[in-house]
Design a protein around this motif. Sequence first.
Motif, mmCIF file in Angstrom:
data_model
loop_
_atom_site.group_PDB
_atom_site.id
_atom_site.type_symbol
_atom_site.label_atom_id
_atom_site.label_comp_id
_atom_site.label_asym_id
_atom_site.label_seq_id
_atom_site.Cartn_x
_atom_site.Cartn_y
_atom_site.Cartn_z
ATOM 1 N N VAL A 1 46.529 35.045 44.848
ATOM 2 C CA VAL A 1 46.656 34.961 46.300
ATOM 3 C C VAL A 1 45.282 35.245 46.893
ATOM 4 C CG1 VAL A 1 49.081 35.681 46.321
ATOM 5 C CG2 VAL A 1 47.270 37.401 46.508
ATOM 6 N N PRO A 2 45.080 34.945 48.174
ATOM 7 C CA PRO A 2 43.807 35.340 48.786
ATOM 8 C C PRO A 2 43.558 36.836 48.582
ATOM 9 C CG PRO A 2 45.000 33.860 50.245
ATOM 10 C CD PRO A 2 45.943 34.187 49.114
ATOM 11 N N GLY A 3 42.386 37.175 48.068
ATOM 12 C CA GLY A 3 42.064 38.570 47.808
ATOM 13 C C GLY A 3 42.294 39.013 46.386
ATOM 14 N N SER A 4 42.815 38.119 45.536
ATOM 15 C CA SER A 4 43.033 38.473 44.135
ATOM 16 C C SER A 4 41.708 38.713 43.417
ATOM 17 C CB SER A 4 43.797 37.360 43.405
ATOM 18 O OG SER A 4 45.133 37.267 43.832
ATOM 19 N N LEU A 5 41.766 39.486 42.343
ATOM 20 C CA LEU A 5 40.590 39.700 41.515
ATOM 21 C C LEU A 5 40.207 38.395 40.807
ATOM 22 C CD1 LEU A 5 41.590 43.088 39.828
ATOM 23 C CD2 LEU A 5 39.946 42.756 41.684
ATOM 24 N N PRO A 6 38.938 38.209 40.469
ATOM 25 C CA PRO A 6 38.519 37.009 39.731
ATOM 26 C C PRO A 6 39.248 36.905 38.388
ATOM 27 C CG PRO A 6 36.620 38.198 40.599
ATOM 28 C CD PRO A 6 37.803 39.092 40.799
ATOM 29 N N LEU A 7 39.486 35.694 37.956
ATOM 30 C CA LEU A 7 40.229 35.483 36.711
ATOM 31 C C LEU A 7 39.566 36.144 35.504
ATOM 32 C CD1 LEU A 7 41.574 31.820 37.026
ATOM 33 C CD2 LEU A 7 42.478 33.954 37.965
ATOM 34 N N PRO A 8 38.239 36.057 35.330
ATOM 35 C CA PRO A 8 37.632 36.743 34.179
ATOM 36 C C PRO A 8 37.887 38.251 34.193
ATOM 37 C CG PRO A 8 36.098 35.144 35.089
ATOM 38 C CD PRO A 8 37.233 35.261 36.066
ATOM 39 N N GLU A 9 37.941 38.834 35.368
ATOM 40 C CA GLU A 9 38.201 40.265 35.466
ATOM 41 C C GLU A 9 39.633 40.581 35.068
ATOM 42 O OE1 GLU A 9 37.608 43.862 38.762
ATOM 43 O OE2 GLU A 9 36.741 41.875 39.097
ATOM 44 N N LEU A 10 40.573 39.746 35.487
ATOM 45 C CA LEU A 10 41.969 39.950 35.106
ATOM 46 C C LEU A 10 42.139 39.809 33.596
ATOM 47 C CD1 LEU A 10 43.779 38.012 37.985
ATOM 48 C CD2 LEU A 10 43.565 40.496 37.713
ATOM 49 N N GLU A 11 41.439 38.848 33.016
ATOM 50 C CA GLU A 11 41.492 38.684 31.560
ATOM 51 C C GLU A 11 40.969 39.931 30.864
ATOM 52 O OE1 GLU A 11 40.507 34.874 29.489
ATOM 53 O OE2 GLU A 11 38.776 36.032 28.793
ATOM 54 N N ALA A 12 39.840 40.457 31.334
ATOM 55 C CA ALA A 12 39.249 41.646 30.716
ATOM 56 C C ALA A 12 40.161 42.859 30.849
ATOM 57 C CB ALA A 12 37.890 41.930 31.353
ATOM 58 N N LEU A 13 40.982 42.894 31.898
ATOM 59 C CA LEU A 13 41.888 44.020 32.110
ATOM 60 C C LEU A 13 43.154 43.929 31.253
ATOM 61 C CD1 LEU A 13 41.612 44.430 35.990
ATOM 62 C CD2 LEU A 13 40.712 45.976 34.238
ATOM 63 N N GLY A 14 43.387 42.780 30.606
ATOM 64 C CA GLY A 14 44.547 42.648 29.736
ATOM 65 C C GLY A 14 45.755 41.996 30.377
ATOM 66 N N VAL A 15 45.554 41.290 31.493
ATOM 67 C CA VAL A 15 46.649 40.542 32.117
ATOM 68 C C VAL A 15 47.001 39.348 31.234
ATOM 69 C CG1 VAL A 15 47.304 39.166 34.139
ATOM 70 C CG2 VAL A 15 46.003 41.293 34.426
ATOM 71 N N ALA A 16 48.296 39.072 31.096
ATOM 72 C CA ALA A 16 48.731 37.991 30.212
ATOM 73 C C ALA A 16 48.596 36.621 30.855
ATOM 74 C CB ALA A 16 50.195 38.210 29.812
ATOM 75 N N ARG A 17 48.951 36.533 32.146
ATOM 76 C CA ARG A 17 49.036 35.207 32.783
ATOM 77 C C ARG A 17 48.858 35.338 34.279
ATOM 78 N NH1 ARG A 17 54.935 32.643 32.420
ATOM 79 N NH2 ARG A 17 55.308 32.376 34.645
ATOM 80 N N VAL A 18 48.258 34.317 34.865
ATOM 81 C CA VAL A 18 48.253 34.169 36.310
ATOM 82 C C VAL A 18 48.830 32.796 36.647
ATOM 83 C CG1 VAL A 18 46.325 35.721 36.772
ATOM 84 C CG2 VAL A 18 45.886 33.294 36.366
ATOM 85 N N SER A 19 49.542 32.753 37.766
ATOM 86 C CA SER A 19 50.087 31.502 38.269
ATOM 87 C C SER A 19 49.700 31.355 39.734
ATOM 88 C CB SER A 19 51.611 31.481 38.095
ATOM 89 O OG SER A 19 52.199 32.578 38.780
ATOM 90 N N TYR A 20 50.073 30.233 40.327
ATOM 91 C CA TYR A 20 49.684 29.947 41.708
ATOM 92 C C TYR A 20 50.877 29.753 42.634
ATOM 93 C CZ TYR A 20 44.801 29.753 40.416
ATOM 94 O OH TYR A 20 43.548 30.105 39.989
ATOM 95 N N GLY A 21 52.091 29.826 42.108
ATOM 96 C CA GLY A 21 53.273 29.751 42.949
ATOM 97 C C GLY A 21 53.236 28.576 43.905
#
Length: 260
Positions: free
Chosen positions: A207-227
């Motif tokens: 969503v607007p304001g979300s963390l950058p995707l590389p940062e989410l990957e480094a934090l251990g998030v499994a998946r992002v979607s765009y709804g």
Amino acid sequence: MTDTAARATELLALHRAPELLTVVNVWDVVSARVVADVPGTRALATASHSIAASAGYEDGENIPVEEMLAAVGRIAAATALPVTADLESGYGDPGGTVRRALDLGVVGANIEDRMQPLGDAVRAVEAVMSAAHEAGVPDFCLNARTDAFVRDEGRTPEECLAVAIERGRAFLDAGAPLVFVPRVTERAHVEALVDAFGPQRLTLIVVPGSLPLPELEALGVARVSYGPWSQRVALTAVQQLAERALAGDGLLPDDVRLLN
């Protein structure tokens, strides 16, 4: 259901890998084909809001389940990629709705808790995973959604986080392989959720304001979607074309894509 089970295992492996699984949500066959053709696309996810909107319904299970499943089924039949479907809160029968989706080749699903009593939400998770096991698809990727931040009911962000952790842990204990927590944008909250659930268990929506995707990957998030945002981007482009055309500029963009 050998092929379906294999695609479910493939989709689960994509979530468990350290690389972030990024899915741009689709709502019909043509959007599914466009996204599937983009190099690097490894799975497809439907957006319930977008499917409902394209059929003239408000979000929130206002579209009949038969219409939702028909749309999801057409998407699943149009691709060899694993497909996970947003099935809202399961239309009053999460296990039965998922069983019908499995028959259509769907290998994952979002099911919302809508902040119903935790015991009821846990039973919904158990019903979905039981239906998947009975269908011979034990790796079904249930993305158990908690609306702790969406329906905050006056709670502070820290209180929402505590509720999300409690409910997410309960869903994991009930057999869900993934927990979806929409509207989380703060790094500290992402870190706390990954710590509580374990790496490659948390899924988020961009969503607007979300963390950058590389940062989410480094934090251990499994998946992002765009709804519904992918459909909104598409409709914004159509609106802008109409504005230009009606203003006298009828030229198409140089990079417009031709579809078969």
